[in-house]
Design a protein around this motif. Structure first.
Motif, PDB file in Angstrom:
ATOM      1  N   THR A   1      30.041  54.148  29.010  1.00 47.55           N
ATOM      2  CA  THR A   1      30.307  55.303  28.151  1.00 47.55           C
ATOM      3  C   THR A   1      29.354  55.328  26.969  1.00 47.55           C
ATOM      4  OG1 THR A   1      32.639  55.279  28.801  1.00 47.55           O
ATOM      5  CG2 THR A   1      32.073  56.453  26.775  1.00 47.55           C
ATOM      6  N   TYR A   2      29.134  54.165  26.356  1.00 48.70           N
ATOM      7  CA  TYR A   2      28.226  54.106  25.211  1.00 48.70           C
ATOM      8  C   TYR A   2      26.811  54.502  25.615  1.00 48.70           C
ATOM      9  CZ  TYR A   2      25.009  52.248  21.776  1.00 48.70           C
ATOM     10  OH  TYR A   2      23.985  52.119  20.880  1.00 48.70           O
ATOM     11  N   HIS A   3      26.317  53.922  26.701  1.00 48.19           N
ATOM     12  CA  HIS A   3      24.937  54.200  27.099  1.00 48.19           C
ATOM     13  C   HIS A   3      24.757  55.646  27.561  1.00 48.19           C
ATOM     14  CE1 HIS A   3      23.388  50.229  26.466  1.00 48.19           C
ATOM     15  NE2 HIS A   3      24.327  49.664  27.238  1.00 48.19           N
ATOM     16  N   ALA A   4      25.830  56.244  28.135  1.00 45.86           N
ATOM     17  CA  ALA A   4      25.734  57.643  28.563  1.00 45.86           C
ATOM     18  C   ALA A   4      25.553  58.567  27.352  1.00 45.86           C
ATOM     19  CB  ALA A   4      26.991  58.033  29.346  1.00 45.86           C
ATOM     20  N   ILE A   5      26.328  58.338  26.298  1.00 45.11           N
ATOM     21  CA  ILE A   5      26.176  59.216  25.133  1.00 45.11           C
ATOM     22  C   ILE A   5      24.888  58.914  24.379  1.00 45.11           C
ATOM     23  CG2 ILE A   5      27.501  57.762  23.519  1.00 45.11           C
ATOM     24  CD1 ILE A   5      28.561  60.379  22.282  1.00 45.11           C
ATOM     25  N   ARG A   6      24.458  57.654  24.372  1.00 43.20           N
ATOM     26  CA  ARG A   6      23.183  57.320  23.720  1.00 43.20           C
ATOM     27  C   ARG A   6      22.043  58.100  24.355  1.00 43.20           C
ATOM     28  NH1 ARG A   6      19.168  54.190  24.957  1.00 43.20           N
ATOM     29  NH2 ARG A   6      20.303  53.217  26.707  1.00 43.20           N
ATOM     30  N   ARG A   7      22.039  58.177  25.704  1.00 39.48           N
ATOM     31  CA  ARG A   7      20.981  58.914  26.393  1.00 39.48           C
ATOM     32  C   ARG A   7      21.069  60.409  26.091  1.00 39.48           C
ATOM     33  NH1 ARG A   7      22.260  55.167  30.499  1.00 39.48           N
ATOM     34  NH2 ARG A   7      23.697  56.657  31.470  1.00 39.48           N
ATOM     35  N   ARG A   8      22.288  60.940  26.083  1.00 37.25           N
ATOM     36  CA  ARG A   8      22.441  62.377  25.815  1.00 37.25           C
ATOM     37  C   ARG A   8      22.033  62.729  24.389  1.00 37.25           C
ATOM     38  NH1 ARG A   8      27.329  65.695  28.303  1.00 37.25           N
ATOM     39  NH2 ARG A   8      25.912  67.260  27.438  1.00 37.25           N
ATOM     40  N   LEU A   9      22.386  61.861  23.446  1.00 41.09           N
ATOM     41  CA  LEU A   9      21.977  62.111  22.061  1.00 41.09           C
ATOM     42  C   LEU A   9      20.461  62.128  21.936  1.00 41.09           C
ATOM     43  CD1 LEU A   9      24.564  59.884  20.134  1.00 41.09           C
ATOM     44  CD2 LEU A   9      24.434  62.383  20.100  1.00 41.09           C
ATOM     45  N   ALA A  10      19.821  61.204  22.635  1.00 42.63           N
ATOM     46  CA  ALA A  10      18.362  61.142  22.578  1.00 42.63           C
ATOM     47  C   ALA A  10      17.730  62.342  23.280  1.00 42.63           C
ATOM     48  CB  ALA A  10      17.871  59.843  23.204  1.00 42.63           C
ATOM     49  N   ASP A  11      18.242  62.692  24.471  1.00 43.82           N
ATOM     50  CA  ASP A  11      17.642  63.774  25.253  1.00 43.82           C
ATOM     51  C   ASP A  11      17.925  65.143  24.650  1.00 43.82           C
ATOM     52  OD1 ASP A  11      16.757  61.824  26.951  1.00 43.82           O
ATOM     53  OD2 ASP A  11      18.331  62.149  28.463  1.00 43.82           O
ATOM     54  N   ASP A  12      19.182  65.370  24.246  1.00 46.37           N
ATOM     55  CA  ASP A  12      19.584  66.707  23.786  1.00 46.37           C
ATOM     56  C   ASP A  12      19.279  66.947  22.315  1.00 46.37           C
ATOM     57  OD1 ASP A  12      20.517  66.866  26.332  1.00 46.37           O
ATOM     58  OD2 ASP A  12      22.655  66.940  25.812  1.00 46.37           O
ATOM     59  N   LEU A  13      19.441  65.911  21.482  1.00 45.95           N
ATOM     60  CA  LEU A  13      19.338  66.103  20.040  1.00 45.95           C
ATOM     61  C   LEU A  13      18.202  65.322  19.403  1.00 45.95           C
ATOM     62  CD1 LEU A  13      23.138  65.897  19.115  1.00 45.95           C
ATOM     63  CD2 LEU A  13      21.789  67.932  19.657  1.00 45.95           C
ATOM     64  N   GLY A  14      17.648  64.389  20.144  1.00 44.41           N
ATOM     65  CA  GLY A  14      16.561  63.600  19.594  1.00 44.41           C
ATOM     66  C   GLY A  14      16.990  62.646  18.499  1.00 44.41           C
ATOM     67  N   ILE A  15      18.211  62.120  18.563  1.00 42.91           N
ATOM     68  CA  ILE A  15      18.710  61.206  17.535  1.00 42.91           C
ATOM     69  C   ILE A  15      19.306  59.978  18.196  1.00 42.91           C
ATOM     70  CG2 ILE A  15      19.190  63.065  15.878  1.00 42.91           C
ATOM     71  CD1 ILE A  15      22.145  62.872  16.648  1.00 42.91           C
ATOM     72  N   ASP A  16      19.490  58.951  17.381  1.00 44.25           N
ATOM     73  CA  ASP A  16      20.127  57.715  17.842  1.00 44.25           C
ATOM     74  C   ASP A  16      21.620  57.775  17.529  1.00 44.25           C
ATOM     75  OD1 ASP A  16      17.729  56.593  18.699  1.00 44.25           O
ATOM     76  OD2 ASP A  16      17.286  55.848  16.662  1.00 44.25           O
ATOM     77  N   PRO A  17      22.417  56.905  18.178  1.00 49.82           N
ATOM     78  CA  PRO A  17      23.846  56.865  17.846  1.00 49.82           C
ATOM     79  C   PRO A  17      24.077  56.585  16.365  1.00 49.82           C
ATOM     80  CG  PRO A  17      23.424  55.656  19.854  1.00 49.82           C
ATOM     81  CD  PRO A  17      22.083  55.998  19.275  1.00 49.82           C
ATOM     82  N   GLY A  18      25.132  57.186  15.820  1.00 54.13           N
ATOM     83  CA  GLY A  18      25.473  56.982  14.421  1.00 54.13           C
ATOM     84  C   GLY A  18      26.152  55.646  14.204  1.00 54.13           C
ATOM     85  N   PRO A  19      26.489  55.361  12.930  1.00 61.84           N
ATOM     86  CA  PRO A  19      27.057  54.050  12.582  1.00 61.84           C
ATOM     87  C   PRO A  19      28.350  53.727  13.316  1.00 61.84           C
ATOM     88  CG  PRO A  19      26.347  55.229  10.622  1.00 61.84           C
ATOM     89  CD  PRO A  19      26.243  56.197  11.753  1.00 61.84           C
ATOM     90  N   ASP A  20      29.223  54.736  13.537  1.00 66.59           N
ATOM     91  CA  ASP A  20      30.508  54.462  14.181  1.00 66.59           C
ATOM     92  C   ASP A  20      30.310  54.002  15.622  1.00 66.59           C
ATOM     93  OD1 ASP A  20      33.197  54.204  13.913  1.00 66.59           O
ATOM     94  OD2 ASP A  20      33.673  56.298  14.354  1.00 66.59           O
ATOM     95  N   LEU A  21      29.458  54.731  16.359  1.00 70.16           N
ATOM     96  CA  LEU A  21      29.159  54.336  17.738  1.00 70.16           C
ATOM     97  C   LEU A  21      28.443  52.997  17.786  1.00 70.16           C
ATOM     98  CD1 LEU A  21      28.038  57.469  19.789  1.00 70.16           C
ATOM     99  CD2 LEU A  21      29.697  55.744  20.467  1.00 70.16           C
ATOM    100  N   ALA A  22      27.515  52.832  16.851  1.00 75.15           N
ATOM    101  CA  ALA A  22      26.778  51.557  16.822  1.00 75.15           C
ATOM    102  C   ALA A  22      27.726  50.394  16.561  1.00 75.15           C
ATOM    103  CB  ALA A  22      25.691  51.613  15.748  1.00 75.15           C
ATOM    104  N   ALA A  23      28.701  50.607  15.668  1.00 71.10           N
ATOM    105  CA  ALA A  23      29.664  49.552  15.369  1.00 71.10           C
ATOM    106  C   ALA A  23      30.535  49.246  16.582  1.00 71.10           C
ATOM    107  CB  ALA A  23      30.533  49.964  14.185  1.00 71.10           C
ATOM    108  N   ALA A  24      30.929  50.286  17.313  1.00 70.55           N
ATOM    109  CA  ALA A  24      31.736  50.062  18.517  1.00 70.55           C
ATOM    110  C   ALA A  24      30.936  49.276  19.561  1.00 70.55           C
ATOM    111  CB  ALA A  24      32.200  51.400  19.086  1.00 70.55           C
ATOM    112  N   HIS A  25      29.647  49.603  19.684  1.00 75.84           N
ATOM    113  CA  HIS A  25      28.790  48.883  20.619  1.00 75.84           C
ATOM    114  C   HIS A  25      28.602  47.431  20.179  1.00 75.84           C
ATOM    115  CE1 HIS A  25      24.660  47.961  22.364  1.00 75.84           C
ATOM    116  NE2 HIS A  25      25.457  48.102  23.428  1.00 75.84           N
ATOM    117  N   ALA A  26      28.419  47.248  18.862  1.00 78.22           N
ATOM    118  CA  ALA A  26      28.249  45.887  18.348  1.00 78.22           C
ATOM    119  C   ALA A  26      29.498  45.056  18.609  1.00 78.22           C
ATOM    120  CB  ALA A  26      27.944  45.935  16.852  1.00 78.22           C
ATOM    121  N   ALA A  27      30.660  45.675  18.485  1.00 83.18           N
ATOM    122  CA  ALA A  27      31.896  44.941  18.744  1.00 83.18           C
ATOM    123  C   ALA A  27      31.987  44.532  20.200  1.00 83.18           C
ATOM    124  CB  ALA A  27      33.100  45.815  18.362  1.00 83.18           C
TER     125      ALA A  27
END
Length: 923
Positions: free
Chosen positions: A216-242
């Motif tokens: 789920t994390y990697h799917a949204i990371r790719r969509r954020l990059a492809d559709d919006l040209g941005i990286d995951p925000g702090p909340d998503l990054a924190a969830a991934h780090a956990a």
């Protein structure tokens, strides 16, 4: 009664489903249900259902649908009784939700209670409440009304369900329960909602589904990059780090840029609650707090923001946009973004040089965070849009002197208009700043200060500061300073001086709006319409509407009801004090003589009111003698039939009272007399008898200066009519005698006849005077026959019929009334017919023929309602109730009496007590 809109529109009486008719009826009912108990005008309903090109009969279709809905929802309601579920409100309708168990209301209450529980840390209670809220949904909102599928309120409601799902998943996650199902549903609708996806990642991790969490994390990371040209925000990054470490990420330092809170802040309880609700329901990301200069927007927002810092753990950003500073067009959004990015710990070297680059980086940094952004003193929507975040976790508070309707329309912003303070809150402000003892010591001075500050917080603050600086000054002395005008509010500080603050808004206007703003100070009432404004400036209506829209947008005017505008007293004083020299210095085109310009504008305004009042009065009672030139009245837009004429007078009632008083003060006696006499027919029909007395006294004073005995006699009759309805019989008789003497003196046979008719009406109301009343009615009939006045003859015959019933001669009564009715039908006088059917009903009533009496009374009630005569209609309802009671139909009697009491109480008439006594005795 139960109602469902969270799914197909349904209504039940107990367990029985109500047939709501076609999709059209369900659409109207659904729209009213979504209005939170507020009324919707017919125009708003038409726009929602048909858009910019409605059918020509759209308004009639709405009326028909409302009628069918009332029949379905209130099958036992009498046709003449007001609706308790779908009442008419102004030019529209409302759904009284207090009478209905509405699933939408329960959903909102449950989600609000859940938000409170979650704030208190009770996640078990929050989860239970949200589960109950989500159980109410039976499909898409208003699922069987496809015409409303894309309506903003419907789509917003669907988003609120998704938000509730996210909150439900968050609460389940906090309690250790499986939250994956709820969050999967929420994410399916909005796959780029980083906050919801972050929760889903955590839910998968908590459920031991680490592979799905990573996917789920990697799917949204790719969509954020492809559709919006941005990286995951702090909340998503924190969830991934956990996921990687099984440890929560450490919290970073957060910005806290709010200005200092005002320690003496008081009041604004309702406004604070409305702001609270935006946090609890996760409504629009943007809240626009708008209002006139000095109304306390910044103070309110700052105070509320300090209360809510715990709700925004990622920090608070603040920027003064300087939208109405003396020079320039406000702060460049690019510079604001630079400051925000630096506060978010972005190194200066990484901050892009372009506005778009900074905006994209800013939104990427805020993605997934819960932050509060306060944008103070915005000039327009264009200055604000680049500063808006892109995620739902943040809340933006914008303050502005303009309405920022562009943000409301395009960005789904929530508008919160800040009004002037009521007197009680204004006094509380002074008490908080100066102390209870000082305020209590000079109550009269405090009352005057409150009045002269006009509910404007800045004015109160300036006055309080002066009083606090000079504690030996008596408040009465400070109040006296305020009588001189705005000079009493001078503070020596450009940020708080009222003249300076108001001038900043005034200077932002174009010359045509400036001229309209100045001339509006001539209007004495608290509600000016576009046609009146057009008369003041002598411009076409479309251009004037554009000027009014701009004045409203900048909050120099308030559109308190659709099409009606007000200006508060201090702004009115400011407009009055702008002199020709100051205007010329600002290069505004002004007439050579400002006094002549204002006098001409006042004349045009009064001419407009006289023209409209004459058109309305003739429509209401075409059989009376209209005041003014012996020509047909000039047609007026919006006043085309009796209903519109009554509605115009009702809307303009308080304004016309003020206009008459103002015209009298400046010696415009013809305007006073004409307006008072034209106004009289409405005031009498609607039962505003004290207003009738006051305006007729003004007419009498004017008549003494502009005319002879004929006009004076007419005013005396008007005063007598008012006093008769107010049960002040001796004073009524005195004025009638003056009228009779004056009419005889000048040989006015028609005036003499109408005075005899009035004497007859007065005497029959007083016990033991039926015989002299009969003599006056016969004398009136003879005079009307001599001069060929058919209306006067018919009305005399009606009163004769009533008196014959009182004297026990039923046959003579019926004969006289039938003659009257035949003539009134020839004349098309429906009001006179209504009164005559009431007299016929009275004759049958007294003779014991109750069935015929009831039929006559009902006919009278319908005709009198059409004519807008509330008082005589209430009398007919009272007598109808008596007939029903005599037949043993207590329920019908109580219904009629209750309606009569409601009308009489609304009129403030003493007869209400007698009818109320019947209700008490028969319950």
């Amino acid at each position: 009664m139960r109602m469902q809109v969270l799914g197909p529109v349904r209504v039940w009486h107990g367990d029985d489903a109500v047939d709501l008719g076609s999709s059209g009826e369900r659409a109207v009912l659904g729209l009213l249900a979504l209005a939170n108990g507020q009324s919707l005008s017919r125009a708003e309903l038409v726009d929602a259902l048909w858009g910019p090109e409605p059918p020509p009969t759209a308004r009639n279709i709405i009326q028909t649908r409302i009628k069918r809905l009332r029949q379905a929802l209130e099958p036992g309601r009498q046709s003449y009784s007001p609706s308790g579920v779908l009442p008419t409100v102004g030019d529209g309708y409302a759904l009284v939700t207090s009478t209905i168990d509405l699933d939408l209301e329960r959903f909102r209450q449950l989600t609000s209670d859940a938000a409170t529980a979650q704030q208190d840390g009770d996640f078990h209670a929050a989860a239970a409440l949200l589960a109950a809220a989500l159980e109410l949904w039976r499909g898409d909102p208003l699922a069987d009304v496809p015409v409303l599928a894309t309506h903003l309120k419907v789509t917003t409601l669907a988003e609120q369900r998704r938000t509730a799902l996210v909150r439900y998943g968050e609460a389940l996650l906090a309690t250790g329960e499986d939250a994956t199902a709820a969050l999967e549903t929420a994410v399916a609708d909005q796959p780029l909602d980083e906050a919801a996806v972050a929760l889903l990642v955590r839910a998968y991790r908590a459920a031991g589904q680490r592979a799905r969490a990573f996917a789920t994390y990697h799917a949204i990371r790719r969509r954020l990059a492809d559709d919006l040209g941005i990286d995951p925000g702090p909340d998503l990054a924190a969830a991934h780090a956990a996921l990687l470490t099984d440890e929560p990420a450490a919290a970073a330092d957060v910005p806290a840029q709010l200005p200092i809170d005002l320690a003496t802040f008081v009041g604004r309880v309702d406004d604070l609650r409305r702001l609270d609700k935006q946090v609890r329901t996760e409504s629009p990301v943007v809240v626009c707090v708008c209002g006139t200069a000095g109304v306390g927007k910044t103070t309110l927002v700052t105070h509320w923001a300090h209360r809510m810092t715990d709700h925004f753990p990622d920090g608070q950003l603040f920027a003064d946009l300087h939208g109405f500073d003396e020079h320039g067009a406000g702060t460049d959004p690019a510079e604001v973004l630079r400051g925000f990015l630096e506060a978010l710990r972005i190194r200066p070297a990484r901050i892009p040089s372009t506005l778009d680059g900074r905006m994209n980086l800013y939104r990427s940094q805020l993605a997934g965070r819960r932050m509060l952004i306060v944008l103070d003193n915005a000039r327009d929507a264009g200055q604000v849009r680049p500063l808006l975040p892109g995620s739902l976790g943040c809340l933006v508070l914008v303050t502005s002197r303009t309405q920022l309707t562009g943000l409301v329309a395009a960005n789904n912003a929530y508008p919160l208009r800040l009004d002037l303070l009521p007197d009680a809150e204004a006094r509380h402000v002074l008490e908080r700043r100066l102390g209870t003892e000082r305020i209590a010591g000079e109550p009269a001075a405090v009352a005057e200060i409150v009045e002269r500050c006009a509910g404007l917080p800045l004015a109160l603050a300036v006055v309080a500061a002066r009083a606090a600086t000079y504690p030996d000054f008596r408040l009465a002395e400070i109040a006296a300073e305020l009588r001189a005008g705005l000079g009493g509010f001078a503070s020596g500080d450009g940020a708080t001086d009222l003249w300076t603050v108001f001038s900043a808004s005034y200077r932002a206007l174009a010359p045509p709006e400036q001229r309209l703003f100045r001339l509006l100070s001539l209007h004495p009432g608290h509600g000016v319409t576009a046609p009146v404004a057009a008369a003041l400036v002598d411009e076409p209506l479309p251009a004037t509407r554009r000027h009014l829209a701009e004045l409203t947008r900048t909050h120099l005017l308030t559109e308190h009801r659709p099409g009606r505008y007000t200006v508060h007293d201090l702004l009115r004083a400011y407009a009055e004090q702008i002199d020709a020299e100051q205007i010329a210095a600002e290069q505004v085109d002004l007439a050579e003589n400002a006094d002549d310009d204002r006098a001409a504008a006042r004349h045009r305004m009064l001419t407009h009111y006289r023209t409209a009042a004459r058109a309305a009065a003739v429509l209401i009672d075409p059989h009376r003698s209209p005041v003014g030139p012996d020509t047909d009245p000039v047609p007026v837009d919006g006043i085309a039939d009796t209903e519109q004429a009554m509605a115009w007078f009702a809307a303009e009632r308080s304004v016309l009272l003020a206009v008459i008083a103002a015209a009298e003060r400046v010696g415009l006696h013809e305007d006073v007399y004409d307006l008072a006499q034209l106004f009289a027919v409405f005031l009498q029909r609607r039962g505003h008898y004290q207003d009738l007395a006051d305006t007729q006294h003004a007419a009498l004073r004017a008549a003494g200066r502009i005319g002879g005995p004929t006009v004076q006699a007419r005013s005396h009759r008007g005063i007598a009519t008012a006093y008769f309805r107010l049960c002040r019989y001796d004073e009524s008789e005195t004025h009638l005698q003056h009228a009779l003497d004056l009419s005889r003196e000048c040989g006015d046979a028609k005036g003499t006849a109408y005075t005899h008719l009035a004497f007859s009406t007065l005497f029959q109301e007083q016990g033991g005077r039926d015989e002299p009343a009969l003599g006056h009615a016969r004398h009136a009939l003879d005079l009307f026959q001599e001069i060929g006045d058919a209306t006067g003859q018919a009305r005399s015959l009606n009163i004769l019929g009533w008196l014959h019933t009182r004297l026990g001669d039923r046959d003579a009564a019926i004969a006289a009334c039938e003659k009257a009715l035949a003539r009134l039908e020839e004349l098309g006088d429906r009001h006179g017919q209504g009164m005559t059917w009431d007299s016929i009903g009275y004759a049958h009533h007294e003779s014991g023929d109750l069935d015929r009496a009831i039929a006559c009374y009902r006919r009278a009630i319908d005709l009198l309602a059409d004519a807008g005569d509330r008082y005589i209609g209430a009398e007919s309802l009272d007598r109808l109730g008596d007939c029903h009671a005599a037949q043993g139909d207590l329920r019908a009697a109580l219904d009629a009496w209750r309606t009569a009491v409601t009308v009489l109480d609304d009129l403030g008439h003493p007869r209400a007590d007698a009818v109320r006594k019947k209700l008490r005795q028969r319950r």
